[in-house]
Design a protein around this motif. Structure first.
Motif, mmCIF file in Angstrom:
data_model
loop_
_atom_site.group_PDB
_atom_site.id
_atom_site.type_symbol
_atom_site.label_atom_id
_atom_site.label_comp_id
_atom_site.label_asym_id
_atom_site.label_seq_id
_atom_site.Cartn_x
_atom_site.Cartn_y
_atom_site.Cartn_z
ATOM 1 N N UNK A 41 79.392 129.486 10.191
ATOM 2 C CA UNK A 41 78.706 129.882 9.325
ATOM 3 C C UNK A 41 77.340 128.548 9.025
ATOM 4 N N UNK A 42 76.385 129.126 9.017
ATOM 5 C CA UNK A 42 74.833 128.233 9.367
ATOM 6 C C UNK A 42 75.007 127.453 8.416
ATOM 7 N N UNK A 43 74.384 125.976 8.415
ATOM 8 C CA UNK A 43 74.094 125.329 7.076
ATOM 9 C C UNK A 43 73.184 125.514 6.800
ATOM 10 N N UNK A 44 73.569 126.029 4.945
ATOM 11 C CA UNK A 44 72.647 125.927 3.788
ATOM 12 C C UNK A 44 71.200 124.826 4.108
ATOM 13 N N UNK A 45 70.493 125.868 3.486
ATOM 14 C CA UNK A 45 69.362 125.052 3.426
ATOM 15 C C UNK A 45 69.287 124.568 1.926
ATOM 16 N N UNK A 46 68.329 123.688 2.015
ATOM 17 C CA UNK A 46 68.460 122.884 0.544
ATOM 18 C C UNK A 46 67.609 124.042 -0.534
ATOM 19 N N UNK A 47 68.376 123.970 -2.067
ATOM 20 C CA UNK A 47 68.181 125.197 -2.297
ATOM 21 C C UNK A 47 66.861 124.397 -2.775
ATOM 22 N N UNK A 48 65.758 125.210 -3.210
ATOM 23 C CA UNK A 48 64.372 125.322 -4.098
ATOM 24 C C UNK A 48 65.062 126.289 -5.822
ATOM 25 N N UNK A 49 64.397 124.694 -6.122
ATOM 26 C CA UNK A 49 65.345 125.890 -7.415
ATOM 27 C C UNK A 49 63.393 126.571 -7.998
ATOM 28 N N UNK A 50 63.752 127.888 -8.942
ATOM 29 C CA UNK A 50 63.217 128.442 -9.048
ATOM 30 C C UNK A 50 62.158 128.073 -10.621
ATOM 31 N N UNK A 51 61.125 128.920 -10.231
ATOM 32 C CA UNK A 51 59.680 128.215 -11.295
ATOM 33 C C UNK A 51 60.681 128.902 -12.593
ATOM 34 N N UNK A 52 60.266 128.342 -13.661
ATOM 35 C CA UNK A 52 61.016 129.241 -15.530
ATOM 36 C C UNK A 52 59.841 130.145 -14.998
ATOM 37 N N UNK A 53 59.781 131.848 -15.944
ATOM 38 C CA UNK A 53 59.287 133.064 -15.848
ATOM 39 C C UNK A 53 58.271 132.246 -17.142
ATOM 40 N N UNK A 54 58.412 131.400 -17.901
ATOM 41 C CA UNK A 54 57.542 131.094 -18.998
ATOM 42 C C UNK A 54 56.764 130.026 -19.124
ATOM 43 N N UNK A 55 55.989 129.383 -19.494
ATOM 44 C CA UNK A 55 55.910 128.189 -18.948
ATOM 45 C C UNK A 55 56.389 127.095 -20.507
ATOM 46 N N UNK A 56 56.806 125.940 -19.739
ATOM 47 C CA UNK A 56 57.132 125.022 -21.135
ATOM 48 C C UNK A 56 56.098 125.260 -22.333
ATOM 49 N N UNK A 57 56.466 124.650 -23.432
ATOM 50 C CA UNK A 57 55.856 124.664 -24.461
ATOM 51 C C UNK A 57 56.292 123.400 -25.654
ATOM 52 N N UNK A 58 55.881 123.563 -26.561
ATOM 53 C CA UNK A 58 55.934 122.402 -27.598
ATOM 54 C C UNK A 58 55.920 123.205 -28.866
ATOM 55 N N UNK A 59 57.080 122.690 -29.595
ATOM 56 C CA UNK A 59 56.805 123.617 -30.796
ATOM 57 C C UNK A 59 56.167 123.419 -32.192
ATOM 58 N N UNK A 60 54.851 123.610 -32.135
ATOM 59 C CA UNK A 60 53.953 123.771 -32.975
ATOM 60 C C UNK A 60 52.591 124.277 -32.276
ATOM 61 N N UNK A 61 52.575 124.154 -30.771
ATOM 62 C CA UNK A 61 51.610 124.553 -30.214
ATOM 63 C C UNK A 61 51.259 125.343 -30.273
ATOM 64 N N UNK A 62 49.996 125.856 -30.105
ATOM 65 C CA UNK A 62 49.223 127.305 -30.552
ATOM 66 C C UNK A 62 49.638 127.553 -28.246
ATOM 67 N N UNK A 63 49.703 128.918 -28.602
ATOM 68 C CA UNK A 63 49.567 129.900 -27.945
ATOM 69 C C UNK A 63 48.545 130.087 -26.833
ATOM 70 N N UNK A 64 48.412 130.108 -25.281
ATOM 71 C CA UNK A 64 47.092 129.652 -25.237
ATOM 72 C C UNK A 64 46.635 131.739 -25.302
ATOM 73 N N UNK A 65 45.521 132.113 -25.257
ATOM 74 C CA UNK A 65 45.441 133.904 -25.851
ATOM 75 C C UNK A 65 45.067 134.001 -24.557
ATOM 76 N N UNK A 66 45.062 135.271 -23.943
ATOM 77 C CA UNK A 66 45.067 136.136 -23.627
ATOM 78 C C UNK A 66 44.622 137.088 -23.752
ATOM 79 N N UNK A 67 44.737 138.904 -22.966
ATOM 80 C CA UNK A 67 44.085 139.686 -22.976
ATOM 81 C C UNK A 67 44.839 140.589 -23.855
#
Length: 191
Positions: A41-67
């Motif tokens: 078997x080929x040597x495993x390449x280092x795994x790259x963590x997938x970026x989260x689908x949603x950006x991180x946020x803090x409680x009480x933070x206002x959501x960015x205004x989109x269309x």
């Protein structure tokens, strides 16, 4: 003559897994061809963590205004219920509206009874094509974009609901010379 296809590594691995479980029919083992010999078997390449689908946020933070969301489908999405030739002339701006109602500057609470009065009066007078001007709402490129154009989105719904639903045959976006996206042609049924 076609060239012989070589197995991809995952296909060869699958073949070896199946070949190990197979029993020879006549008790003789044939050696595997070189092309099918197990490969390490080929040597495993280092795994790259997938970026989260949603950006991180803090409680009480206002959501960015989109269309803003589209609140209602286009009124032209409804099936054609009137004569196709008349509808084509109407949408090209060839038919002149017999009456018009301008709802600019009105709130939803003010506009709804005004629309009901106007449509029912127009039908009782025997009018067939009227123009309802709602406006396009605020520009989408303001410094702080907001969901706007509430009348533009709400009027087609009101025209389908009672008491106007039985008076209205077809609702279409107006031609550019009659207001374009900020106005609607309302084709009324005969009494």
């Amino acid at each position: 003559m076609s060239r012989r296809r070589h197995l991809r590594p995952e296909e060869a691995e699958l073949w070896h897994a199946v070949a190990r479980t197979a029993r020879p029919m006549h008790g003789t083992h044939l050696p595997l061809p070189e092309a099918l010999a197990p490969t390490p078997p080929p040597a495993e390449a280092p795994r790259v963590l997938a970026q989260p689908r949603l950006p991180q946020f803090r409680l009480g933070e206002q959501a960015p205004l989109a269309r803003p969301h589209v609140l209602a489908p286009s009124p032209t999405a409804q099936p054609l219920q009137m004569d196709a030739k008349t509808h084509a002339r109407m949408t090209r701006g060839k038919l002149a509206p017999e009456a018009r109602l301008d709802l600019h500057g009105m709130t939803l609470a003010e506009a709804h009874p005004e629309l009901i009065r106007f449509i029912l009066n127009a039908q009782s007078q025997g009018l067939r094509l009227v123009l309802v001007i709602t406006g396009k709402g605020r520009a989408m490129f303001e410094p702080v974009p907001r969901p706007t154009g509430a009348l533009r989105h709400q009027v087609p719904h009101w025209l389908r609901l009672p008491p106007l639903g039985q008076a209205v045959l077809q609702v279409s976006e107006a031609h550019l010379k009659h207001g374009g996206a900020g106005a609607f042609y309302v084709y009324l049924r005969r009494r």
